[in-house]
Write a protein that holds these residues in place. Structure first.
Motif, PDB file in Angstrom:
ATOM      1  N   TRP A  88      40.682  34.646  39.520  1.00 24.71           N
ATOM      2  CA  TRP A  88      41.967  34.805  38.864  1.00 24.71           C
ATOM      3  C   TRP A  88      41.834  35.595  37.569  1.00 24.71           C
ATOM      4  O   TRP A  88      42.770  36.264  37.141  1.00 24.71           O
ATOM      5  CB  TRP A  88      42.584  33.437  38.574  1.00 24.71           C
ATOM      6  CG  TRP A  88      43.318  32.844  39.730  1.00 24.71           C
ATOM      7  CD1 TRP A  88      42.959  31.759  40.472  1.00 24.71           C
ATOM      8  CD2 TRP A  88      44.545  33.313  40.301  1.00 24.71           C
ATOM      9  NE1 TRP A  88      43.870  31.516  41.463  1.00 24.71           N
ATOM     10  CE2 TRP A  88      44.861  32.458  41.383  1.00 24.71           C
ATOM     11  CE3 TRP A  88      45.396  34.374  40.006  1.00 24.71           C
ATOM     12  CZ2 TRP A  88      46.003  32.634  42.160  1.00 24.71           C
ATOM     13  CZ3 TRP A  88      46.540  34.545  40.787  1.00 24.71           C
ATOM     14  CH2 TRP A  88      46.835  33.688  41.847  1.00 24.71           C
ATOM     15  N   GLY A  89      40.683  35.470  36.911  1.00 21.96           N
ATOM     16  CA  GLY A  89      40.485  36.177  35.656  1.00 21.96           C
ATOM     17  C   GLY A  89      40.641  37.675  35.805  1.00 21.96           C
ATOM     18  O   GLY A  89      41.209  38.342  34.924  1.00 21.96           O
ATOM     19  N   TYR A  90      40.151  38.219  36.901  1.00 20.53           N
ATOM     20  CA  TYR A  90      40.266  39.665  37.113  1.00 20.53           C
ATOM     21  C   TYR A  90      41.718  40.083  37.269  1.00 20.53           C
ATOM     22  O   TYR A  90      42.151  41.101  36.707  1.00 20.53           O
ATOM     23  CB  TYR A  90      39.469  40.075  38.348  1.00 20.53           C
ATOM     24  CG  TYR A  90      39.629  41.525  38.718  1.00 20.53           C
ATOM     25  CD1 TYR A  90      39.011  42.525  37.979  1.00 20.53           C
ATOM     26  CD2 TYR A  90      40.415  41.898  39.800  1.00 20.53           C
ATOM     27  CE1 TYR A  90      39.166  43.862  38.309  1.00 20.53           C
ATOM     28  CE2 TYR A  90      40.578  43.228  40.138  1.00 20.53           C
ATOM     29  CZ  TYR A  90      39.953  44.207  39.392  1.00 20.53           C
ATOM     30  OH  TYR A  90      40.122  45.520  39.711  1.00 20.53           O
ATOM     31  N   LEU A  91      42.486  39.310  38.022  1.00 17.24           N
ATOM     32  CA  LEU A  91      43.888  39.652  38.238  1.00 17.24           C
ATOM     33  C   LEU A  91      44.681  39.570  36.945  1.00 17.24           C
ATOM     34  O   LEU A  91      45.496  40.454  36.634  1.00 17.24           O
ATOM     35  CB  LEU A  91      44.496  38.711  39.293  1.00 17.24           C
ATOM     36  CG  LEU A  91      43.846  38.747  40.685  1.00 17.24           C
ATOM     37  CD1 LEU A  91      44.558  37.773  41.605  1.00 17.24           C
ATOM     38  CD2 LEU A  91      43.880  40.151  41.267  1.00 17.24           C
ATOM     39  N   ILE A  92      44.453  38.529  36.142  1.00 18.23           N
ATOM     40  CA  ILE A  92      45.210  38.343  34.908  1.00 18.23           C
ATOM     41  C   ILE A  92      44.849  39.419  33.883  1.00 18.23           C
ATOM     42  O   ILE A  92      45.723  40.024  33.243  1.00 18.23           O
ATOM     43  CB  ILE A  92      44.959  36.941  34.339  1.00 18.23           C
ATOM     44  CG1 ILE A  92      45.507  35.885  35.308  1.00 18.23           C
ATOM     45  CG2 ILE A  92      45.616  36.782  32.971  1.00 18.23           C
ATOM     46  CD1 ILE A  92      45.196  34.464  34.905  1.00 18.23           C
ATOM     47  N   LEU A  93      43.540  39.676  33.701  1.00 19.54           N
ATOM     48  CA  LEU A  93      43.116  40.667  32.714  1.00 19.54           C
ATOM     49  C   LEU A  93      43.555  42.078  33.108  1.00 19.54           C
ATOM     50  O   LEU A  93      43.968  42.866  32.252  1.00 19.54           O
ATOM     51  CB  LEU A  93      41.600  40.616  32.536  1.00 19.54           C
ATOM     52  CG  LEU A  93      41.034  39.319  31.934  1.00 19.54           C
ATOM     53  CD1 LEU A  93      39.525  39.417  31.790  1.00 19.54           C
ATOM     54  CD2 LEU A  93      41.671  39.020  30.588  1.00 19.54           C
ATOM     55  N   SER A  94      43.461  42.399  34.384  1.00 20.61           N
ATOM     56  CA  SER A  94      43.905  43.728  34.820  1.00 20.61           C
ATOM     57  C   SER A  94      45.409  43.884  34.662  1.00 20.61           C
ATOM     58  O   SER A  94      45.893  44.971  34.315  1.00 20.61           O
ATOM     59  CB  SER A  94      43.500  43.960  36.278  1.00 20.61           C
ATOM     60  OG  SER A  94      44.127  43.018  37.140  1.00 20.61           O
ATOM     61  N   LEU A  95      46.162  42.805  34.872  1.00 18.92           N
ATOM     62  CA  LEU A  95      47.610  42.866  34.683  1.00 18.92           C
ATOM     63  C   LEU A  95      47.957  43.097  33.211  1.00 18.92           C
ATOM     64  O   LEU A  95      48.817  43.929  32.887  1.00 18.92           O
ATOM     65  CB  LEU A  95      48.257  41.576  35.187  1.00 18.92           C
ATOM     66  CG  LEU A  95      49.767  41.440  34.974  1.00 18.92           C
ATOM     67  CD1 LEU A  95      50.510  42.518  35.756  1.00 18.92           C
ATOM     68  CD2 LEU A  95      50.250  40.060  35.398  1.00 18.92           C
ATOM     69  N   MET A 174      33.944  41.573  36.845  1.00 16.25           N
ATOM     70  CA  MET A 174      34.806  40.425  37.109  1.00 16.25           C
ATOM     71  C   MET A 174      34.962  40.129  38.591  1.00 16.25           C
ATOM     72  O   MET A 174      35.374  39.038  38.963  1.00 16.25           O
ATOM     73  CB  MET A 174      36.184  40.664  36.494  1.00 16.25           C
ATOM     74  CG  MET A 174      36.170  40.835  34.995  1.00 16.25           C
ATOM     75  SD  MET A 174      35.815  39.310  34.108  1.00 16.25           S
ATOM     76  CE  MET A 174      37.262  38.358  34.496  1.00 16.25           C
ATOM     77  N   MET A 175      34.664  41.100  39.447  1.00 14.59           N
ATOM     78  CA  MET A 175      34.828  40.880  40.874  1.00 14.59           C
ATOM     79  C   MET A 175      33.684  40.096  41.477  1.00 14.59           C
ATOM     80  O   MET A 175      33.755  39.690  42.631  1.00 14.59           O
ATOM     81  CB  MET A 175      34.966  42.220  41.603  1.00 14.59           C
ATOM     82  CG  MET A 175      36.177  43.025  41.193  1.00 14.59           C
ATOM     83  SD  MET A 175      37.728  42.222  41.601  1.00 14.59           S
ATOM     84  CE  MET A 175      37.739  42.439  43.380  1.00 14.59           C
ATOM     85  N   SER A 176      32.605  39.904  40.721  1.00 11.45           N
ATOM     86  CA  SER A 176      31.452  39.161  41.224  1.00 11.45           C
ATOM     87  C   SER A 176      31.616  37.687  40.880  1.00 11.45           C
ATOM     88  O   SER A 176      31.799  37.347  39.716  1.00 11.45           O
ATOM     89  CB  SER A 176      30.155  39.693  40.613  1.00 11.45           C
ATOM     90  OG  SER A 176      29.984  41.056  40.935  1.00 11.45           O
ATOM     91  N   PRO A 177      31.550  36.788  41.848  1.00  8.60           N
ATOM     92  CA  PRO A 177      31.684  35.366  41.570  1.00  8.60           C
ATOM     93  C   PRO A 177      30.551  34.882  40.663  1.00  8.60           C
ATOM     94  O   PRO A 177      29.418  35.336  40.745  1.00  8.60           O
ATOM     95  CB  PRO A 177      31.597  34.720  42.954  1.00  8.60           C
ATOM     96  CG  PRO A 177      31.936  35.808  43.908  1.00  8.60           C
ATOM     97  CD  PRO A 177      31.431  37.066  43.289  1.00  8.60           C
ATOM     98  N   GLY A 178      30.877  33.970  39.802  1.00  7.53           N
ATOM     99  CA  GLY A 178      29.869  33.407  38.916  1.00  7.53           C
ATOM    100  C   GLY A 178      29.736  34.114  37.599  1.00  7.53           C
ATOM    101  O   GLY A 178      29.049  33.634  36.698  1.00  7.53           O
ATOM    102  N   ARG A 179      30.382  35.271  37.424  1.00  6.58           N
ATOM    103  CA  ARG A 179      30.341  35.979  36.146  1.00  6.58           C
ATOM    104  C   ARG A 179      31.269  35.293  35.154  1.00  6.58           C
ATOM    105  O   ARG A 179      32.300  34.748  35.527  1.00  6.58           O
ATOM    106  CB  ARG A 179      30.749  37.438  36.314  1.00  6.58           C
ATOM    107  CG  ARG A 179      29.854  38.235  37.259  1.00  6.58           C
ATOM    108  CD  ARG A 179      28.489  38.481  36.659  1.00  6.58           C
ATOM    109  NE  ARG A 179      27.654  39.269  37.549  1.00  6.58           N
ATOM    110  CZ  ARG A 179      27.194  40.479  37.249  1.00  6.58           C
ATOM    111  NH1 ARG A 179      27.473  41.013  36.082  1.00  6.58           N
ATOM    112  NH2 ARG A 179      26.455  41.136  38.107  1.00  6.58           N
ATOM    113  N   ALA A 180      30.922  35.352  33.893  1.00  5.48           N
ATOM    114  CA  ALA A 180      31.723  34.709  32.860  1.00  5.48           C
ATOM    115  C   ALA A 180      32.913  35.590  32.507  1.00  5.48           C
ATOM    116  O   ALA A 180      32.745  36.705  32.023  1.00  5.48           O
ATOM    117  CB  ALA A 180      30.886  34.431  31.615  1.00  5.48           C
ATOM    118  N   ALA A 181      34.121  35.087  32.757  1.00  6.99           N
ATOM    119  CA  ALA A 181      35.316  35.867  32.475  1.00  6.99           C
ATOM    120  C   ALA A 181      35.582  35.974  30.980  1.00  6.99           C
ATOM    121  O   ALA A 181      36.170  36.937  30.515  1.00  6.99           O
ATOM    122  CB  ALA A 181      36.532  35.236  33.164  1.00  6.99           C
ATOM    123  N   ALA A 182      35.133  34.983  30.221  1.00  6.88           N
ATOM    124  CA  ALA A 182      35.427  34.989  28.789  1.00  6.88           C
ATOM    125  C   ALA A 182      34.715  36.124  28.064  1.00  6.88           C
ATOM    126  O   ALA A 182      35.123  36.509  26.964  1.00  6.88           O
ATOM    127  CB  ALA A 182      35.014  33.650  28.172  1.00  6.88           C
TER     128      ALA A 182
END
Length: 213
Positions: A88-95, A174-182
């Motif tokens: 979800w982090g990728y979708l929110i940040l890209s938006l 951000m598309m790789s699982p396990g990466r820190a979105a923060a």
């Protein structure tokens, strides 16, 4: 299915990122010029509306249509995310990055709409100047810090000031699982803050131009 979801999501995000900017430039290109050609700008200036309110209403009303267009893609992205592998982090940040870049491009087009009389000149000037300005910001920062241009890639902060490069970085990490979105949030806040600041400056200049026009 996970690999297909990643490819589909990246395609939608990048197509939306560029497509919305093109639509914004076209919509904003007639914001002030149509009032001049219709000879209604002088009439509007005789009303209780100030030039600041006039520019703000033009900008917000047309930008609201673009925001609705961007939000319309969220259900599709949510459906694709069911396939897995999309945080979800990728979708929110890209938006957020898309909306901030759209606001900046819209303010550039509105500014040229107050300068140029022809809509096609506004489109050409906005298409050339907006990306050029965004790519020049990291270069100016590097020169101010005394960093050689070949070593600009070693300065993450400078690269984060460019939304195109930042979105590419978000897509990679951000598309790789396990990466820190923060880890990407400060860069996003810095980039969006810069875009909002530049948009505010251009809108202030547009207000002054409307008075002279």
């Amino acid at each position: 299915m996970e690999a297909a979801a990643k490819v589909i999501t990246q395609g939608i995000v990048w197509f939306q990122f560029y497509g919305v900017q093109v639509v914004t430039v076209i919509i904003m290109s007639t914001a002030i010029g149509e009032e001049v050609y219709g000879r209604t700008l002088a009439v509007l200036m005789t009303t209780p509306l100030s030039s600041r309110q006039l520019v703000a209403s033009k900008f917000v009303s047309r930008l609201f249509q673009i925001v609705l267009l961007v939000l319309a893609s969220l259900p599709l992205l949510a459906v694709v995310r069911v396939l897995g592998g999309i945080p979800w982090g990728y979708l929110i940040l890209s938006l957020c990055l898309t909306l901030a870049t759209t606001a900046f491009v819209g303010s550039v087009s509105l500014f040229f709409s107050a300068v140029c009389r022809r809509p096609y000149l506004v489109v050409i000037a906005s298409t050339l100047s907006a990306p050029l300005l965004l790519f020049l910001v990291p270069v100016i920062m590097a020169l101010a810090m005394g960093i050689p241009l070949p070593r600009l890639e070693e300065v993450p902060v400078a690269l984060c000031l460019n939304p195109y490069i930042l979105l590419d970085s978000l897509t990679d990490y951000m598309m790789s699982p396990g990466r820190a979105a923060a880890a990407s949030v400060p860069a996003l806040v810095l980039c969006c803050g810069l875009l909002v600041g530049l948009s505010s400056l251009l809108l202030r200049l547009s207000v002054r131009l409307v008075r002279s026009v």
